[in-house]
Design a protein around this motif. Sequence first.
Motif, mmCIF file in Angstrom:
data_model
loop_
_atom_site.group_PDB
_atom_site.id
_atom_site.type_symbol
_atom_site.label_atom_id
_atom_site.label_comp_id
_atom_site.label_asym_id
_atom_site.label_seq_id
_atom_site.Cartn_x
_atom_site.Cartn_y
_atom_site.Cartn_z
ATOM 1 N N GLY A 81 -15.910 9.769 38.057
ATOM 2 C CA GLY A 81 -15.698 8.548 38.837
ATOM 3 C C GLY A 81 -14.775 8.741 40.023
ATOM 4 O O GLY A 81 -14.038 7.839 40.418
ATOM 5 N N ARG A 82 -14.820 9.960 40.605
ATOM 6 C CA ARG A 82 -13.901 10.273 41.689
ATOM 7 C C ARG A 82 -14.531 10.029 43.064
ATOM 8 O O ARG A 82 -13.929 10.285 44.079
ATOM 9 C CB ARG A 82 -13.502 11.749 41.558
ATOM 10 N N ILE A 83 -15.754 9.520 43.099
ATOM 11 C CA ILE A 83 -16.456 9.403 44.383
ATOM 12 C C ILE A 83 -17.327 8.145 44.384
ATOM 13 O O ILE A 83 -17.862 7.758 43.332
ATOM 14 C CB ILE A 83 -17.303 10.681 44.635
ATOM 15 N N SER A 84 -17.427 7.523 45.556
ATOM 16 C CA SER A 84 -18.288 6.333 45.670
ATOM 17 C C SER A 84 -19.734 6.795 45.844
ATOM 18 O O SER A 84 -19.988 7.930 46.271
ATOM 19 C CB SER A 84 -17.863 5.499 46.877
ATOM 20 N N ALA A 85 -20.651 5.891 45.534
ATOM 21 C CA ALA A 85 -22.078 6.213 45.679
ATOM 22 C C ALA A 85 -22.395 6.548 47.131
ATOM 23 O O ALA A 85 -23.194 7.443 47.418
ATOM 24 C CB ALA A 85 -22.931 5.041 45.201
ATOM 25 N N ARG A 86 -21.744 5.849 48.032
ATOM 26 C CA ARG A 86 -21.993 6.084 49.459
ATOM 27 C C ARG A 86 -21.566 7.500 49.884
ATOM 28 O O ARG A 86 -22.330 8.214 50.540
ATOM 29 C CB ARG A 86 -21.192 5.034 50.238
ATOM 30 N N ASP A 87 -20.350 7.889 49.483
ATOM 31 C CA ASP A 87 -19.879 9.237 49.813
ATOM 32 C C ASP A 87 -20.717 10.307 49.097
ATOM 33 O O ASP A 87 -20.989 11.375 49.641
ATOM 34 C CB ASP A 87 -18.406 9.409 49.426
ATOM 35 N N TYR A 88 -21.084 9.966 47.875
ATOM 36 C CA TYR A 88 -21.895 10.894 47.086
ATOM 37 C C TYR A 88 -23.221 11.167 47.808
ATOM 38 O O TYR A 88 -23.645 12.306 47.952
ATOM 39 C CB TYR A 88 -22.172 10.281 45.707
ATOM 40 N N GLN A 89 -23.826 10.091 48.273
ATOM 41 C CA GLN A 89 -25.120 10.218 48.935
ATOM 42 C C GLN A 89 -25.013 11.076 50.205
ATOM 43 O O GLN A 89 -25.875 11.911 50.482
ATOM 44 C CB GLN A 89 -25.649 8.836 49.299
ATOM 45 N N ARG A 91 -22.758 13.444 50.849
ATOM 46 C CA ARG A 91 -22.568 14.854 50.475
ATOM 47 C C ARG A 91 -23.856 15.458 49.917
ATOM 48 O O ARG A 91 -24.163 16.627 50.153
ATOM 49 C CB ARG A 91 -21.428 14.987 49.463
ATOM 50 N N LEU A 92 -24.589 14.626 49.180
ATOM 51 C CA LEU A 92 -25.867 15.093 48.622
ATOM 52 C C LEU A 92 -26.831 15.466 49.748
ATOM 53 O O LEU A 92 -27.473 16.524 49.709
ATOM 54 C CB LEU A 92 -26.467 13.990 47.741
ATOM 55 N N HIS A 93 -26.908 14.618 50.765
ATOM 56 C CA HIS A 93 -27.812 14.907 51.893
ATOM 57 C C HIS A 93 -27.383 16.164 52.640
ATOM 58 O O HIS A 93 -28.227 16.970 53.035
ATOM 59 C CB HIS A 93 -27.851 13.709 52.854
ATOM 60 N N ASP A 94 -26.082 16.338 52.813
ATOM 61 C CA ASP A 94 -25.588 17.542 53.492
ATOM 62 C C ASP A 94 -25.975 18.800 52.707
ATOM 63 O O ASP A 94 -26.423 19.799 53.277
ATOM 64 C CB ASP A 94 -24.058 17.486 53.648
ATOM 65 N N LEU A 95 -25.777 18.709 51.392
ATOM 66 C CA LEU A 95 -26.116 19.868 50.554
ATOM 67 C C LEU A 95 -27.621 20.135 50.571
ATOM 68 O O LEU A 95 -28.059 21.290 50.562
ATOM 69 C CB LEU A 95 -25.647 19.633 49.107
ATOM 70 N N GLN A 96 -28.405 19.072 50.611
ATOM 71 C CA GLN A 96 -29.863 19.259 50.640
ATOM 72 C C GLN A 96 -30.296 19.919 51.952
ATOM 73 O O GLN A 96 -31.235 20.723 51.959
ATOM 74 C CB GLN A 96 -30.570 17.916 50.436
ATOM 75 N N ALA A 97 -29.587 19.585 53.045
ATOM 76 C CA ALA A 97 -29.885 20.249 54.333
ATOM 77 C C ALA A 97 -29.532 21.734 54.242
ATOM 78 O O ALA A 97 -30.294 22.596 54.700
ATOM 79 C CB ALA A 97 -29.103 19.585 55.458
ATOM 80 N N ASP A 98 -28.388 22.027 53.620
ATOM 81 C CA ASP A 98 -27.994 23.436 53.430
ATOM 82 C C ASP A 98 -29.020 24.157 52.559
ATOM 83 O O ASP A 98 -29.336 25.332 52.784
ATOM 84 C CB ASP A 98 -26.615 23.528 52.753
ATOM 85 N N GLN A 99 -29.500 23.433 51.559
ATOM 86 C CA GLN A 99 -30.475 24.014 50.639
ATOM 87 C C GLN A 99 -31.774 24.378 51.388
ATOM 88 O O GLN A 99 -32.336 25.455 51.178
ATOM 89 C CB GLN A 99 -30.785 23.007 49.529
ATOM 90 N N ARG A 100 -32.210 23.492 52.269
ATOM 91 C CA ARG A 100 -33.432 23.776 53.037
ATOM 92 C C ARG A 100 -33.234 25.010 53.924
ATOM 93 O O ARG A 100 -34.132 25.847 54.048
ATOM 94 C CB ARG A 100 -33.816 22.558 53.885
ATOM 95 N N ARG A 101 -32.031 25.127 54.499
ATOM 96 C CA ARG A 101 -31.748 26.287 55.344
ATOM 97 C C ARG A 101 -31.770 27.579 54.500
ATOM 98 O O ARG A 101 -32.324 28.591 54.909
ATOM 99 C CB ARG A 101 -30.388 26.115 56.028
ATOM 100 N N ALA A 102 -31.167 27.496 53.312
ATOM 101 C CA ALA A 102 -31.146 28.668 52.425
ATOM 102 C C ALA A 102 -32.565 29.036 51.998
ATOM 103 O O ALA A 102 -32.904 30.226 51.899
ATOM 104 C CB ALA A 102 -30.283 28.379 51.198
#
Lengths: 143, 52
Positions: A81-89, A91-102
């Motif tokens: 419970g250390r993160i809001s859904a908005r912030d989570y989303q 960070r999730l999108h950023d990681l998914q962009a990194d994932q596509r690059r990888a």
Amino acid sequence: MAQRTLAEARSVIDQMTGLSPAQQREVAGEVTAAQREARSLADRMCQGRVDDIAAVRDDALAEVCAVRDGFAALKKDADVGRISARDYQKRLHDLQADQRRAERRLADIDQAVEFVAGIEADPIAYAEGVYAKFPLIRPNFSF
Amino acid sequence: MTTSSRVKYLTGVRDHLSRIADEAQQAGLTAEDALAVLEDREARRASRGGGR
């Protein structure tokens, strides 16, 4: 002197008549030298591709590990419970962009494997393909 | 590097990265699921807060 593909050179030789044994040896020697040159060209191309991949290997590995660990850390933040859904989303999108690059990098390495394996299976055919496209680098023959 | 060792090297690099990419994909799916749980938790909390 004429620049020819190996296939063209063989075709010209097939049409030659009345060659002395010494002349036959000479043209055969030229074909052998041209084959050696073709293998060397293919070898340089393979090594170049391997060098390209070796140069990005560590970065690619670090990138994909960071994505994997990033997803795990993000999930952990949500669990406690250390993160809001908005912030989570976000960070999730950023990681998914990194994932596509990888994944694009992985696809590039996959292509390199196919490329090198294909050339090594038939280096002469590869070189002939290059000679067909670039006449100026075709081997020289005396005939 | 000899001819066959080149393919072996590249295959090794690809397989290693591929394994980690699979782990990343699995972790990504788990993280996506967790977002739904988090949103649901926040919605319930907001609805409890609004009812007071």
